[in-house]
Structure formats: structure tokens, C-alpha cells
Design an enzyme around this catalytic site. Structure first.
Site, short mmCIF file in Angstrom:
data_model
loop_
_atom_site.label_atom_id
_atom_site.label_comp_id
_atom_site.label_asym_id
_atom_site.label_seq_id
_atom_site.Cartn_x
_atom_site.Cartn_y
_atom_site.Cartn_z
N ASP A 15 0.84 -1.20 0.00
CA ASP A 15 0.00 0.00 0.00
C ASP A 15 0.87 1.25 0.00
O ASP A 15 0.94 2.01 0.98
CB ASP A 15 -0.94 -0.03 1.21
CG ASP A 15 -1.96 -1.15 1.10
OD1 ASP A 15 -2.33 -1.51 -0.03
OD2 ASP A 15 -2.36 -1.69 2.15
N LYS A 37 0.41 -8.05 -2.85
CA LYS A 37 -0.90 -7.52 -3.19
C LYS A 37 -0.76 -6.09 -3.70
O LYS A 37 -0.19 -5.24 -3.03
CB LYS A 37 -1.84 -7.53 -1.98
CG LYS A 37 -3.25 -7.04 -2.29
CD LYS A 37 -4.15 -7.07 -1.07
CE LYS A 37 -3.96 -5.87 -0.18
NZ LYS A 37 -4.53 -4.61 -0.77
N ASP A 64 -5.71 -6.38 -6.35
CA ASP A 64 -6.81 -6.05 -5.45
C ASP A 64 -7.45 -4.74 -5.88
O ASP A 64 -7.27 -3.69 -5.27
CB ASP A 64 -6.26 -5.94 -4.02
CG ASP A 64 -7.33 -5.55 -3.01
OD1 ASP A 64 -8.51 -5.82 -3.27
OD2 ASP A 64 -6.96 -4.99 -1.95
N LYS A 66 -10.95 -4.83 -6.92
CA LYS A 66 -12.36 -4.99 -6.58
C LYS A 66 -13.31 -4.53 -7.69
O LYS A 66 -14.09 -3.59 -7.53
CB LYS A 66 -12.67 -4.24 -5.28
CG LYS A 66 -11.83 -4.67 -4.08
CD LYS A 66 -12.19 -3.85 -2.85
CE LYS A 66 -11.37 -4.26 -1.64
NZ LYS A 66 -9.93 -3.90 -1.76
N PHE A 67 -13.30 -5.22 -8.81
CA PHE A 67 -14.15 -4.84 -9.93
C PHE A 67 -15.63 -4.91 -9.54
O PHE A 67 -16.09 -5.86 -8.90
CB PHE A 67 -13.92 -5.78 -11.12
CG PHE A 67 -12.51 -5.80 -11.62
CD1 PHE A 67 -11.70 -4.68 -11.54
CD2 PHE A 67 -11.98 -6.96 -12.19
CE1 PHE A 67 -10.39 -4.70 -12.03
CE2 PHE A 67 -10.69 -6.99 -12.67
CZ PHE A 67 -9.88 -5.86 -12.59
N ILE A 70 -21.20 -3.32 -14.62
CA ILE A 70 -22.09 -4.21 -15.36
C ILE A 70 -21.28 -5.42 -15.84
O ILE A 70 -20.06 -5.35 -16.00
CB ILE A 70 -22.75 -3.48 -16.54
CG1 ILE A 70 -21.71 -3.00 -17.55
CG2 ILE A 70 -23.60 -2.31 -16.04
CD1 ILE A 70 -22.32 -2.43 -18.83
N PRO A 71 -21.94 -6.56 -16.05
CA PRO A 71 -21.21 -7.79 -16.38
C PRO A 71 -20.24 -7.67 -17.55
O PRO A 71 -19.12 -8.19 -17.48
CB PRO A 71 -22.34 -8.79 -16.68
CG PRO A 71 -23.47 -8.33 -15.81
CD PRO A 71 -23.38 -6.83 -15.84
N THR A 73 -18.62 -5.05 -18.70
CA THR A 73 -17.45 -4.26 -18.35
C THR A 73 -16.50 -5.04 -17.44
O THR A 73 -15.28 -5.01 -17.62
CB THR A 73 -17.89 -2.96 -17.66
OG1 THR A 73 -18.67 -2.19 -18.58
CG2 THR A 73 -16.69 -2.13 -17.22
N GLN A 199 -9.03 -0.79 10.63
CA GLN A 199 -9.85 -1.95 10.38
C GLN A 199 -10.55 -2.36 11.67
O GLN A 199 -9.93 -2.44 12.73
CB GLN A 199 -9.02 -3.10 9.81
CG GLN A 199 -8.56 -2.79 8.37
CD GLN A 199 -7.66 -3.86 7.80
OE1 GLN A 199 -6.72 -4.28 8.44
NE2 GLN A 199 -7.95 -4.28 6.59
N GLY A 219 -0.42 -6.02 5.86
CA GLY A 219 0.18 -4.82 5.32
C GLY A 219 1.11 -4.13 6.29
O GLY A 219 2.28 -4.44 6.37
N ARG A 220 0.55 -3.19 7.05
CA ARG A 220 1.37 -2.30 7.85
C ARG A 220 2.22 -2.99 8.91
O ARG A 220 3.28 -2.48 9.28
CB ARG A 220 0.47 -1.23 8.49
CG ARG A 220 0.09 -0.15 7.50
CD ARG A 220 -1.04 0.73 7.99
NE ARG A 220 -2.34 0.08 7.84
CZ ARG A 220 -3.51 0.72 7.85
NH1 ARG A 220 -3.53 2.02 8.03
NH2 ARG A 220 -4.63 0.07 7.69
#
Length: 247
Positions: A15, A37, A64, A66-67, A70-71, A73, A199, A219-220
Site C-alpha cells: 500500500d 498484493k 486487489d 475490486k471490480f 455491469i457484467p 465491463t 480496520q 500490510g502495515r
């Protein structure tokens, strides 16, 4: 289910807001972790070249982004990311079964045409920053967060996805609903010696693995450590010890 080494179970979240820092960190971890990632910030700053550079260094990549569209695309996006040889990418379960099915099929078709491994396609359920009040009062989804996640996991499995991203607190319910071969990718992983940050629903590596997690996203706790390699090795030791206790 294929047995994996501790190093294969951990994804390091790069990140960063620039490619130089991300690659510098990856280089320091090169002999400890196998998968990196790449999220929205780094990808939009660096472009697809970050995927190529990480592959050249010998890493697998979890894309990562996160699409959710519409299907047609999302199918196009899945085709494109598969052409870069990523190990895994994700889509939002909230886009529906047809969107998820098209994403997986596009990945299979492109991978077969290139003669490469089909990437694992993972569904995003509820973000680990999503609390009960946020889901109910702001997003407008009624019921319990855990129940929502399990319902989403069933939809992802129905669509043919390989697994889901979820909080460690939902692992057991997902395994009961979808079986042990359905992958669980768990962010919000914090060793006892690391801060929770933003989080809300977190777990330690030991807790997540004992619950049955397939992969841990960290991550961190690694990337912000004074010595990232030492932090990664410390976590790997914890993972190895946890697996010994489980077996």
C-alpha cells in the site's frame, strides 16, 4: 486441498503511493514471502508495469482492485488483468451472480488462449472496515454482518468463483456453508504486537489459521515495521507454529 508453505499463505499489501518504495520493500522481502498484493493506489500510480516488475522479481501478484460494474465491463476488465498473468484478482459480490460468472469465464478464456494458469477469482463480501452500524444504517443492508458475508459467499460459489475475501470472524461460517476447498482470503490480520489502525474486524495470524483461513493479507505490520524482513520472518514463525498446533 493443496498443502501450502507458510510463505505461500501470506500476501503482503504493497500500500504505497509510488512504485519505487513498493519495489524496494518487495526486494527486501524477496526470500521470505511469495505473493504481493497490488491495490488501487499503487496500481493507478504505477500502471500495469508494477505487475510486470513484480513478476520479473519472481513474485506472484494478487490484484486487489475490486471490480464492480455491469457484467460486460467486468468481463473486459477480467480479460485484461488475466493477460498480465496475475495469480489472483477480486470482484465485488454485490455486483451479482451474472457479473461474477462473466468475470470467471473471461479469466478462463484469456488464460487458455495464452497458455497460462487461470487466475483465482475471489469475491469481496463486506469490507473489514464495515461495522454493524455502518452496514445497517449507512449502506442500508439489514441483518447481521456475519450473516451477510455468508450469504455473499454462497452467491460467489454459485457463480463459480474460487473463494471470497472476508473477515477472519466469518471463516467458520463460510467453511460450513461452502466447504473447506472454497478459499478464504483474510485481510485485517494483525499480530498481537501490531496496531489495529482503521480496520474494525481484525484477527491475529494464529486465530485466522486456526479458524481455517486459506490466505492472510498483511500490510502495515510488515511494511511499516522498522525492519520489514524481520517482521515478515516473525509472522512466518507464528504461522508455522500455528500450523503445527493445528495438525
Amino acid at each position: 486441498m493443496t498443502t501450502q508453505s507458510p510463505a505461500e499463505k501470506i500476501f503482503v499489501a504493497l500500500d504505497y503511493d509510488n512504485m519505487d518504495d513498493a519495489l524496494r520493500l518487495a526486494d527486501r522481502l524477496g526470500d521470505t514471502i511469495r505473493t504481493m498484493k497490488v491495490g488501487l493506489q499503487l496500481f493507478f500510480k504505477s500502471g500495469p508495469v508494477i505487475l510486470d516488475r513484480l513478476h520479473d522479481m519472481g513474485f506472484q501478484v494478487f490484484m486487489d482492485c475490486k471490480f464492480h460494474d455491469i457484467p460486460n465491463t467486468v468481463a473486459g476488465a477480467s480479460d485484461s488483468v488475466t493477460s498480465h498473468g496475475v495469480y489472483m484478482f477480486n470482484v465485488h459480490v454485490g455486483g451479482g451472480v451474472e457479473m461474477m460468472r462473466r468475470a470467471k469465464q473471461a479469466a478462463i478464456t484469456r488464460a487458455e488462449s495464452l497458455g497460462i494458469a487461470v487466475p483465482k477469482v475471489i469475491g469481496v463480501t463486506q469490507l473489514t472496515s464495515t461495522t454493524q452500524s455502518v452496514m445497517n444504517d449507512e449502506i442500508g443492508i439489514l441483518g447481521d454482518v456475519g450473516e451477510s458475508v455468508i450469504s455473499y459467499a454462497r452467491l460467489a460459489q454459485q457463480a463459480g468463483l474460487d473463494g471470497v475475501v472476508a473477515s477472519g470472524h466469518e471463516i467458520q461460517g463460510i467453511r460450513e456453508a461452502c466447504g473447506s476447498d472454497f478459499l478464504t482470503v483474510i485481510p485485517g490480520i494483525r499480530p498481537t504486537w501490531a496496531e489495529a489502525n482503521d480496520q474494525a474486524r481484525i484477527m491475529t495470524p494464529t486465530e485466522a489459521l486456526r479458524a481455517g483461513a486459506s490466505y492472510l493479507v498483511i500490510g502495515r505490520a510488515i511494511t511499516h515495521a522498522d525492519d520489514p524482513r524481520a517482521a515478515a520472518l516473525r509472522i512466518l514463525e507464528e504461522v508455522q507454529a500455528s500450523e503445527g498446533a493445528i495438525s
